[in-house]
Motif scaffolding. Structure first.
Motif, PDB file in Angstrom:
ATOM      1  N   LEU A  69      -0.458  14.992  15.768  1.00  0.00           N
ATOM      2  CA  LEU A  69      -1.493  14.541  16.867  1.00  0.00           C
ATOM      3  C   LEU A  69      -1.812  12.861  16.303  1.00  0.00           C
ATOM      4  CD1 LEU A  69      -3.684  17.389  18.040  1.00  0.00           C
ATOM      5  CD2 LEU A  69      -1.806  16.691  19.029  1.00  0.00           C
ATOM      6  N   ASP A  70      -2.196  12.707  15.431  1.00  0.00           N
ATOM      7  CA  ASP A  70      -2.287  11.407  14.757  1.00  0.00           C
ATOM      8  C   ASP A  70      -2.221  11.274  13.279  1.00  0.00           C
ATOM      9  OD1 ASP A  70      -4.145   8.796  15.255  1.00  0.00           O
ATOM     10  OD2 ASP A  70      -4.862   9.673  13.541  1.00  0.00           O
ATOM     11  N   VAL A  71      -1.583  10.178  12.921  1.00  0.00           N
ATOM     12  CA  VAL A  71      -1.377   9.818  11.569  1.00  0.00           C
ATOM     13  C   VAL A  71      -1.888   8.531  10.981  1.00  0.00           C
ATOM     14  CG1 VAL A  71       0.668   9.356   9.930  1.00  0.00           C
ATOM     15  CG2 VAL A  71       0.812  11.110  11.556  1.00  0.00           C
ATOM     16  N   PHE A  72      -2.395   8.471  10.110  1.00  0.00           N
ATOM     17  CA  PHE A  72      -3.008   7.109   9.455  1.00  0.00           C
ATOM     18  C   PHE A  72      -2.641   7.302   8.041  1.00  0.00           C
ATOM     19  CE2 PHE A  72      -6.794   5.326   7.319  1.00  0.00           C
ATOM     20  CZ  PHE A  72      -6.557   4.039   8.046  1.00  0.00           C
ATOM     21  N   THR A  73      -2.272   6.026   7.513  1.00  0.00           N
ATOM     22  CA  THR A  73      -1.516   5.783   6.378  1.00  0.00           C
ATOM     23  C   THR A  73      -2.328   4.315   5.767  1.00  0.00           C
ATOM     24  OG1 THR A  73       0.243   4.511   7.104  1.00  0.00           O
ATOM     25  CG2 THR A  73       0.687   6.866   6.755  1.00  0.00           C
ATOM     26  N   GLY A  74      -1.992   3.992   4.662  1.00  0.00           N
ATOM     27  CA  GLY A  74      -2.577   2.857   3.925  1.00  0.00           C
ATOM     28  C   GLY A  74      -3.666   2.726   2.972  1.00  0.00           C
ATOM     29  N   VAL A  75      -4.462   3.925   2.997  1.00  0.00           N
ATOM     30  CA  VAL A  75      -5.505   3.962   2.176  1.00  0.00           C
ATOM     31  C   VAL A  75      -4.799   4.411   0.693  1.00  0.00           C
ATOM     32  CG1 VAL A  75      -7.594   5.549   1.679  1.00  0.00           C
ATOM     33  CG2 VAL A  75      -6.856   4.909   4.163  1.00  0.00           C
ATOM     34  N   PRO A  76      -5.208   3.407   0.080  1.00  0.00           N
ATOM     35  CA  PRO A  76      -4.707   4.034  -1.582  1.00  0.00           C
ATOM     36  C   PRO A  76      -5.622   5.001  -2.258  1.00  0.00           C
ATOM     37  CG  PRO A  76      -5.999   1.856  -1.605  1.00  0.00           C
ATOM     38  CD  PRO A  76      -5.959   2.438  -0.214  1.00  0.00           C
ATOM     39  N   SER A  77      -4.844   5.564  -3.282  1.00  0.00           N
ATOM     40  CA  SER A  77      -5.565   6.707  -4.002  1.00  0.00           C
ATOM     41  C   SER A  77      -5.937   7.795  -3.320  1.00  0.00           C
ATOM     42  CB  SER A  77      -6.474   6.071  -4.888  1.00  0.00           C
ATOM     43  OG  SER A  77      -7.160   7.016  -5.847  1.00  0.00           O
ATOM     44  N   ILE A  78      -6.340   8.714  -4.151  1.00  0.00           N
ATOM     45  CA  ILE A  78      -6.978   9.742  -3.323  1.00  0.00           C
ATOM     46  C   ILE A  78      -8.507   9.830  -3.081  1.00  0.00           C
ATOM     47  CG2 ILE A  78      -7.266  12.459  -3.598  1.00  0.00           C
ATOM     48  CD1 ILE A  78      -4.791  12.220  -5.816  1.00  0.00           C
ATOM     49  N   ILE A  79      -8.599   9.994  -1.862  1.00  0.00           N
ATOM     50  CA  ILE A  79     -10.069  10.166  -1.351  1.00  0.00           C
ATOM     51  C   ILE A  79     -10.095  11.079  -0.396  1.00  0.00           C
ATOM     52  CG2 ILE A  79     -10.350   7.246  -1.565  1.00  0.00           C
ATOM     53  CD1 ILE A  79      -9.917   6.962   1.639  1.00  0.00           C
ATOM     54  N   HIS A  80     -11.752  11.408  -0.131  1.00  0.00           N
ATOM     55  CA  HIS A  80     -11.777  12.702   0.770  1.00  0.00           C
ATOM     56  C   HIS A  80     -11.534  12.477   2.116  1.00  0.00           C
ATOM     57  CE1 HIS A  80     -14.224  15.743   2.789  1.00  0.00           C
ATOM     58  NE2 HIS A  80     -14.536  16.126   1.405  1.00  0.00           N
TER      59      HIS A  80
ATOM     60  N   ILE B 122      -8.260   6.862  15.066  1.00  0.00           N
ATOM     61  CA  ILE B 122      -8.839   7.999  15.964  1.00  0.00           C
ATOM     62  C   ILE B 122     -10.377   8.172  15.304  1.00  0.00           C
ATOM     63  CG2 ILE B 122      -7.995  10.093  14.476  1.00  0.00           C
ATOM     64  CD1 ILE B 122      -7.939   9.931  18.302  1.00  0.00           C
ATOM     65  N   GLY B 123     -10.516   8.047  14.154  1.00  0.00           N
ATOM     66  CA  GLY B 123     -12.240   8.337  13.848  1.00  0.00           C
ATOM     67  C   GLY B 123     -13.002   7.338  14.509  1.00  0.00           C
ATOM     68  N   LYS B 124     -12.657   6.184  15.071  1.00  0.00           N
ATOM     69  CA  LYS B 124     -13.503   5.399  15.658  1.00  0.00           C
ATOM     70  C   LYS B 124     -13.637   5.759  17.087  1.00  0.00           C
ATOM     71  CE  LYS B 124     -12.495   1.306  12.633  1.00  0.00           C
ATOM     72  NZ  LYS B 124     -11.943   2.220  11.559  1.00  0.00           N
ATOM     73  N   GLU B 125     -12.724   6.579  17.776  1.00  0.00           N
ATOM     74  CA  GLU B 125     -12.607   6.819  19.154  1.00  0.00           C
ATOM     75  C   GLU B 125     -13.071   8.665  19.158  1.00  0.00           C
ATOM     76  OE1 GLU B 125      -8.933   5.909  20.345  1.00  0.00           O
ATOM     77  OE2 GLU B 125      -9.385   3.669  20.118  1.00  0.00           O
ATOM     78  N   LEU B 126     -13.297   9.020  18.050  1.00  0.00           N
ATOM     79  CA  LEU B 126     -13.663  10.740  18.190  1.00  0.00           C
ATOM     80  C   LEU B 126     -14.501  11.144  19.169  1.00  0.00           C
ATOM     81  CD1 LEU B 126     -12.257  12.758  16.409  1.00  0.00           C
ATOM     82  CD2 LEU B 126     -14.149  12.928  14.916  1.00  0.00           C
ATOM     83  N   SER B 127     -15.674  10.677  19.313  1.00  0.00           N
ATOM     84  CA  SER B 127     -16.526  11.010  20.633  1.00  0.00           C
ATOM     85  C   SER B 127     -15.649  11.276  21.814  1.00  0.00           C
ATOM     86  CB  SER B 127     -17.796  10.276  20.180  1.00  0.00           C
ATOM     87  OG  SER B 127     -17.258   8.731  20.833  1.00  0.00           O
ATOM     88  N   SER B 128     -15.160  10.144  22.083  1.00  0.00           N
ATOM     89  CA  SER B 128     -14.610  10.127  23.505  1.00  0.00           C
ATOM     90  C   SER B 128     -13.217  11.113  23.592  1.00  0.00           C
ATOM     91  CB  SER B 128     -14.220   8.713  23.945  1.00  0.00           C
ATOM     92  OG  SER B 128     -13.227   8.096  23.114  1.00  0.00           O
ATOM     93  N   ALA B 129     -12.384  10.979  22.206  1.00  0.00           N
ATOM     94  CA  ALA B 129     -11.169  11.657  22.361  1.00  0.00           C
ATOM     95  C   ALA B 129     -11.504  13.266  22.577  1.00  0.00           C
ATOM     96  CB  ALA B 129     -10.415  11.346  21.121  1.00  0.00           C
ATOM     97  N   CYS B 130     -12.759  13.732  21.906  1.00  0.00           N
ATOM     98  CA  CYS B 130     -12.985  15.181  21.842  1.00  0.00           C
ATOM     99  C   CYS B 130     -13.827  15.614  22.909  1.00  0.00           C
ATOM    100  CB  CYS B 130     -13.334  15.554  20.530  1.00  0.00           C
ATOM    101  SG  CYS B 130     -12.348  15.607  19.246  1.00  0.00           S
TER     102      CYS B 130
END
Length: 243
Positions: free
Chosen positions: A208-219, A229-237
């Protein structure tokens, strides 16, 4: 009056003719292009480039791999090697061949143009095998520069033409209800639109959504905050759904 003593004779190097100058300029330009396209592990040298310019030597590569091998794969063998079904590949080839990314050559002469099918299969083989451009080019009968250009054309086609229609968050209420009901049947938890694990997918594992570009391993939570999609989560859900 003539000067006395021995006469000094000056020697001048002959000026290069126009043909030699043009040849040196062409070799220099090709070398710069090759350095841009080929990584540091390449064995390309000035001698090889000169051979290419002055008299092209045919490099040993696999001929008719698609016709003699790939076309005889069973469905299981095809999916094992390309990670997608044959039907989906044929769909992508048809879309790619009709797109602006695949330009049909309108002149004759030289090597035959690599067909759109080989472009797509070479890209999928590279993506599935995690191998090198050189190896894939040898298998699909492409020189290194052709393989490089092919990869970028197919990648742009998939990202710009296919991804927007294939990877999208549900907007309509009935779409959200269908997805939520499927999740509830699986886990008994209501109003779930998707699962997060670096990407977001629904109950049938479609992205449904794919986000790439963040280096290394993060939470995952930080990846979600950084994503579009994180910036639009309130309206998307809205009004009752969650991930």
């Amino acid at each position: 009056m003539l000067p006395s003593g021995p006469t000094k004779v000056q020697h001048f190097l002959p000026l290069p003719n126009r043909k030699d100058v043009n040849r040196l300029i062409l070799l220099s330009s090709l070398k710069e292009i090759a350095n841009d396209l080929v990584d540091s592990s390449s064995s390309s040298t000035e001698n090889e480039i000169e051979t290419l310019v002055l008299g092209r030597n045919s490099q040993p590569r696999v001929n008719r791999f698609v016709d003699d091998v790939v076309n005889f794969y069973s469905e299981a063998e095809f999916k094992k090697n390309f990670r997608v079904s044959r039907d989906l590949t044929e769909y992508l080839v048809a879309k790619y061949s009709a797109s602006t990314w695949f330009i049909t050559r309108n002149y004759k002469g030289g090597r035959l143009q690599t067909p759109a099918e080989s472009h797509m299969l070479a890209f999928l083989w590279f993506a599935a095998k995690k191998t090198t451009f050189r190896e894939v080019g040898n298998i699909f009968d492409m020189c290194l520069s052709n393989m490089y250009n092919t990869f970028n054309k197919v990648l742009n086609f998939l990202v710009r033409d296919i991804a927007p229609e294939a990877i999208k968050f549900p907007n309509e209420t009935h779409e959200k209800e269908v997805i939520a009901k499927a999740f509830e049947n699986i886990a008994g938890f209501p109003n779930v639109l998707g699962c997060i694990d670096g990407s977001i997918h629904h109950s049938k594992l479609r992205f449904l959504d794919v986000f790439t570009g963040v280096p290394s391993i993060i939470h995952d939570a930080r990846v979600l905050r950084l994503s579009f999609i994180g910036k639009e989560l309130s309206s998307a859900c809205a009004p009752k759904y969650h991930l």
